[in-house]
Design a protein around this motif. Structure first.
Motif, mmCIF file in Angstrom:
data_model
loop_
_atom_site.group_PDB
_atom_site.id
_atom_site.type_symbol
_atom_site.label_atom_id
_atom_site.label_comp_id
_atom_site.label_asym_id
_atom_site.label_seq_id
_atom_site.Cartn_x
_atom_site.Cartn_y
_atom_site.Cartn_z
ATOM 1 N N GLY A 49 -30.865 -46.656 -19.383
ATOM 2 C CA GLY A 49 -31.721 -47.686 -19.955
ATOM 3 C C GLY A 49 -32.171 -47.364 -21.368
ATOM 4 N N LEU A 50 -32.474 -46.090 -21.634
ATOM 5 C CA LEU A 50 -32.891 -45.686 -22.978
ATOM 6 C C LEU A 50 -31.765 -45.896 -23.992
ATOM 7 C CD1 LEU A 50 -34.869 -42.379 -22.272
ATOM 8 C CD2 LEU A 50 -35.806 -44.498 -23.191
ATOM 9 N N VAL A 51 -30.568 -45.443 -23.642
ATOM 10 C CA VAL A 51 -29.447 -45.520 -24.584
ATOM 11 C C VAL A 51 -29.041 -46.968 -24.817
ATOM 12 C CG1 VAL A 51 -27.020 -44.917 -24.943
ATOM 13 C CG2 VAL A 51 -28.613 -43.206 -24.032
ATOM 14 N N THR A 52 -28.895 -47.742 -23.752
ATOM 15 C CA THR A 52 -28.472 -49.136 -23.918
ATOM 16 C C THR A 52 -29.551 -49.959 -24.627
ATOM 17 O OG1 THR A 52 -29.263 -49.593 -21.671
ATOM 18 C CG2 THR A 52 -26.907 -49.148 -21.951
ATOM 19 N N TYR A 109 -34.495 -50.628 -20.242
ATOM 20 C CA TYR A 109 -33.703 -51.320 -21.265
ATOM 21 C C TYR A 109 -34.547 -52.342 -22.019
ATOM 22 C CZ TYR A 109 -30.403 -54.724 -23.185
ATOM 23 O OH TYR A 109 -29.746 -55.598 -24.021
ATOM 24 N N GLU A 110 -35.252 -53.181 -21.273
ATOM 25 C CA GLU A 110 -36.059 -54.222 -21.913
ATOM 26 C C GLU A 110 -37.216 -53.622 -22.700
ATOM 27 O OE1 GLU A 110 -35.431 -57.263 -22.242
ATOM 28 O OE2 GLU A 110 -33.765 -57.520 -20.849
ATOM 29 N N ALA A 111 -37.793 -52.537 -22.184
ATOM 30 C CA ALA A 111 -38.922 -51.911 -22.874
ATOM 31 C C ALA A 111 -38.498 -51.347 -24.224
ATOM 32 C CB ALA A 111 -39.518 -50.810 -22.000
ATOM 33 N N ASP A 116 -41.160 -52.711 -31.494
ATOM 34 C CA ASP A 116 -41.275 -53.253 -32.849
ATOM 35 C C ASP A 116 -40.257 -52.557 -33.764
ATOM 36 O OD1 ASP A 116 -41.978 -54.212 -35.311
ATOM 37 O OD2 ASP A 116 -44.066 -53.579 -35.224
ATOM 38 N N PRO A 117 -39.374 -53.306 -34.435
ATOM 39 C CA PRO A 117 -38.335 -52.672 -35.247
ATOM 40 C C PRO A 117 -38.854 -52.003 -36.526
ATOM 41 C CG PRO A 117 -38.226 -55.058 -35.463
ATOM 42 C CD PRO A 117 -39.228 -54.775 -34.391
ATOM 43 N N SER A 118 -40.070 -52.316 -36.932
ATOM 44 C CA SER A 118 -40.572 -51.761 -38.198
ATOM 45 C C SER A 118 -40.647 -50.236 -38.183
ATOM 46 C CB SER A 118 -41.945 -52.365 -38.536
ATOM 47 O OG SER A 118 -41.852 -53.759 -38.681
ATOM 48 N N PRO A 119 -41.306 -49.606 -37.195
ATOM 49 C CA PRO A 119 -41.321 -48.141 -37.196
ATOM 50 C C PRO A 119 -39.940 -47.529 -36.981
ATOM 51 C CG PRO A 119 -42.331 -48.990 -35.194
ATOM 52 C CD PRO A 119 -42.139 -50.149 -36.110
ATOM 53 N N VAL A 120 -39.096 -48.242 -36.258
ATOM 54 C CA VAL A 120 -37.726 -47.732 -36.050
ATOM 55 C C VAL A 120 -36.969 -47.713 -37.382
ATOM 56 C CG1 VAL A 120 -35.531 -48.160 -34.887
ATOM 57 C CG2 VAL A 120 -37.686 -48.548 -33.670
ATOM 58 N N LEU A 139 -39.462 -44.323 -27.343
ATOM 59 C CA LEU A 139 -39.930 -43.967 -26.006
ATOM 60 C C LEU A 139 -41.453 -44.014 -25.873
ATOM 61 C CD1 LEU A 139 -39.371 -43.038 -23.146
ATOM 62 C CD2 LEU A 139 -39.241 -40.685 -23.976
ATOM 63 N N PRO A 140 -42.228 -43.421 -26.795
ATOM 64 C CA PRO A 140 -43.687 -43.501 -26.635
ATOM 65 C C PRO A 140 -44.224 -44.929 -26.613
ATOM 66 C CG PRO A 140 -43.105 -41.798 -28.222
ATOM 67 C CD PRO A 140 -41.851 -42.566 -27.941
ATOM 68 N N GLU A 141 -43.645 -45.810 -27.428
ATOM 69 C CA GLU A 141 -44.129 -47.187 -27.459
ATOM 70 C C GLU A 141 -43.689 -47.966 -26.228
ATOM 71 O OE1 GLU A 141 -44.119 -51.042 -30.482
ATOM 72 O OE2 GLU A 141 -43.568 -49.057 -31.218
ATOM 73 N N ALA A 142 -42.531 -47.617 -25.698
ATOM 74 C CA ALA A 142 -42.016 -48.328 -24.523
ATOM 75 C C ALA A 142 -42.543 -47.760 -23.215
ATOM 76 C CB ALA A 142 -40.479 -48.276 -24.517
#
Length: 222
Positions: A49-52, A109-111, A116-120, A139-142
């Motif tokens: 789920g994390l990778v996908t 996966y959904e999490a 939010d794409p900004s910090p990414v 991971l911390p945000e999800a």
């Protein structure tokens, strides 16, 4: 006698609190089955789920896996595997893991996908590797939603692990199966009450874990 009377009589009987068939022993067995199945399902579902979710790929496939996993009849799968593999813990673990993987996998996966794409983008612009972005930013945000998936899986396992008693294993399902066979409705109600109580305790444990491991800022936004 009504249901409350059966439950009261079951828990008031001192014989149900000691020995190999006592409540502490059966509760420990049920908890062990739950932790084993949840651990295996987490090792399967969480990394995938994390990778996908990080790469935002495979959503349709994961939805199909989740639908198939939920559609499989757990008890029928147990009986089929027991006939194929014989009596043992493996035919018990497989249906429980199959039941628990979809909520962990899809929720993770959904999490991650909904972070939010900004910090990414900022982390990527700073030169962080994809693995570090996934583990230290996404991971911390999800985590609140991921814990929600783990909680759902754990409660489902607690409720369904009673099937172990059908193939001569222990756990709280032993009271339900033996009680029905013996027409001892005190046992049936007592076992069902214990399963429901353990499910509520599981919810409480995940609530406490969430309060401890999720940062206050993320928790408030969630």
């Amino acid at each position: 006698m009504n249901v409350l009377d059966f439950a009261r009589a079951f828990f008031a009987d001192g014989a149900h609190w000691q020995g190999y068939d006592g409540i502490p022993t059966r509760l420990a067995e049920h908890t062990r089955y739950t932790l084993q199945a949840l651990g295996i399902a987490t090792l399967i579902g969480l990394p995938v789920g994390l990778v996908t979710g990080h790469y935002r790929r495979g959503g349709t496939t994961l939805a199909l896996i989740a639908t198939a996993g939920r559609a499989l009849p757990t008890f029928g799968l147990l009986v089929l595997l027991t006939m194929m593999l014989g009596f043992g813990m493996l035919p018990v673990m497989i249906p429980l893991v199959v039941l628990a993987v979809p909520p962990i996998l899809v929720t993770t996966y959904e999490a991650v996908r909904s972070v939010d794409p900004s910090p990414v983008d900022a982390a990527r612009g700073m030169g962080m590797r994809e693995r570090d972005i996934m583990l230290r930013v996404e991971l911390p945000e999800a985590l609140p939603l991921i814990l929600g998936g783990l909680r759902t899986a754990a409660v489902q396992i607690v409720s369904t692990a009673t099937i172990a008693a059908y193939v001569s294993f222990g756990g709280l399902g032993r009271y339900i199966i033996d009680g029905l066979y013996q027409r001892d409705y005190e046992k049936v109600v007592g076992g069902a009450t214990l399963v429901a109580g353990l499910a509520l305790v599981t919810l409480g444990v995940f609530w406490a874990v969430g309060r401890f491991v999720v940062s206050p800022g993320v928790r408030r936004s969630a």
